[in-house]
Design an enzyme around this catalytic site. Sequence first.
Site, PDB file in Angstrom:
ATOM      1  CG  ASP A 231      -5.360   2.283   8.323  1.00  0.00           C
ATOM      2  OD1 ASP A 231      -4.484   1.865   7.553  1.00  0.00           O
ATOM      3  OD2 ASP A 231      -6.127   3.230   8.063  1.00  0.00           O
TER       4      ASP A 231
ATOM      5  CB  CYS B 154      -0.975  -0.018   1.166  1.00  0.00           C
ATOM      6  SG  CYS B 154      -2.289   1.214   1.017  1.00  0.00           S
TER       7      CYS B 154
HETATM    8  C1  RUB Z   1      -3.682   3.275   3.699  1.00  0.00           C
HETATM    9  C2  RUB Z   1      -2.982   2.263   4.547  1.00  0.00           C
HETATM   10  C3  RUB Z   1      -1.668   2.688   5.136  1.00  0.00           C
HETATM   11  C4  RUB Z   1      -1.927   3.187   6.562  1.00  0.00           C
HETATM   12  C5  RUB Z   1      -0.708   3.877   7.142  1.00  0.00           C
HETATM   13  O1  RUB Z   1      -5.008   2.893   3.404  1.00  0.00           O
HETATM   14  O2  RUB Z   1      -3.483   1.198   4.841  1.00  0.00           O
HETATM   15  O3  RUB Z   1      -0.799   1.588   5.211  1.00  0.00           O
HETATM   16  O4  RUB Z   1      -3.015   4.090   6.567  1.00  0.00           O
HETATM   17  O5  RUB Z   1      -0.405   5.029   6.408  1.00  0.00           O
HETATM   18  P1  RUB Z   1      -5.940   3.930   2.585  1.00  0.00           P
HETATM   19  P2  RUB Z   1       0.449   6.233   7.070  1.00  0.00           P
HETATM   20  O6  RUB Z   1      -5.258   4.210   1.299  1.00  0.00           O
HETATM   21  O7  RUB Z   1      -7.226   3.155   2.421  1.00  0.00           O
HETATM   22  O8  RUB Z   1      -6.122   5.149   3.449  1.00  0.00           O
HETATM   23  O9  RUB Z   1       1.734   5.619   7.504  1.00  0.00           O
HETATM   24  O10 RUB Z   1       0.599   7.204   5.942  1.00  0.00           O
HETATM   25  O11 RUB Z   1      -0.356   6.756   8.208  1.00  0.00           O
END
Ligand code: RUB
Length: 316
Positions: A202, A133
């Site tokens: 998350d 992701c």
């Molecule tokens: C994004 C996702 C990321 C986490 C952490 O999902 O799963 O791995 O949110 O991101 P989506 P960060 O695209 O559905 O929001 O480290 O930027 O907080």
Amino acid sequence: MCRTDTHRMSAEDVAERIRSMEIRGAAEIARRAALALREEAEAYEGNDLEGLRSHLERAKELLLASRPTAISLWNGVQYVFKDTSKATTAEEYRSKVRENAEHFVKRSQSALRTIGRLGANRVREGDRVLTHCNSKAAIAVMAEAWAQGKRFEVYATESRPWRQGLLTANDLARLGIPVTMIVDSAVRYVMKDMDLVLVGADTIASNGALINKIGTAQVALAAHEARVSFTVCAETFKFSPRTIYGELVKIEERDPTEVVKEGEVPPQVKVFNPVFDATPPEYIDSIVTEIGVIPPYAAYQVIIKELGQEFIFHEE
Ligand code: RUB
């Protein structure tokens, strides 16, 4: 009303942009929600304390309903309201909201820098790193390791259905880091050649389980099987005080048309589109936070110590 400065948007605008994934990534949605609450407090006309309070309550509910899974959003919103019950005038209330929102954003940004520094120690010269992701925290680690002169390469999953892996590939390519994209189902095939997995979060539950983009649990399983270190990069605002009560993390399900467009399959075909999953703590080697690199089993202590009792028992 839509305001132009992206950090000066109403709660309604921000909630809509979070829902539609224009604003995404768990830490970013939390920061933007905090700033939207500051904006609502500042834009509220008048000096009626109760009026301001209920205006902000409505804005808070709107933001919290925008995406259900990332606890950072809930933690950020709670943080903005810290000590506001003590305010005796609208101005006091407004300035507390402003101060808390700005402090939250500052703390979160500084956490990201610290995570980058600490996490970079886990990346070694010549490593092959797999990421899933698009996590700003995981990218901060890779960016810092690269800036320190370590040379390594990254495999980035496509991350269906939204293909956030393209964002990751672009981010890394901009930094000059060699990156190879793979489809999500190629993870197990390539895992034997990887040295490290870096993902974001998350939510981290009180038992150390990680809730992250759908597919993360499969990545962890493949890493476990191949004895590749599975490392999570997450600021302490990703830890969930609510799971201490035994509350389960709500896994967001999104529209089936994100997976198959209308008309691509006959109407009797059901499409299920969960967008996060849970990785058990036994598959997690460590979590890089701004207070250190910790085992997943330290999650409970992090919640109590960092997020605090009064924070946990905040009245809704
Ligand atoms: C994004 C996702 C990321 C986490 C952490 O999902 O799963 O791995 O949110 O991101 P989506 P960060 O695209 O559905 O929001 O480290 O930027 O907080």
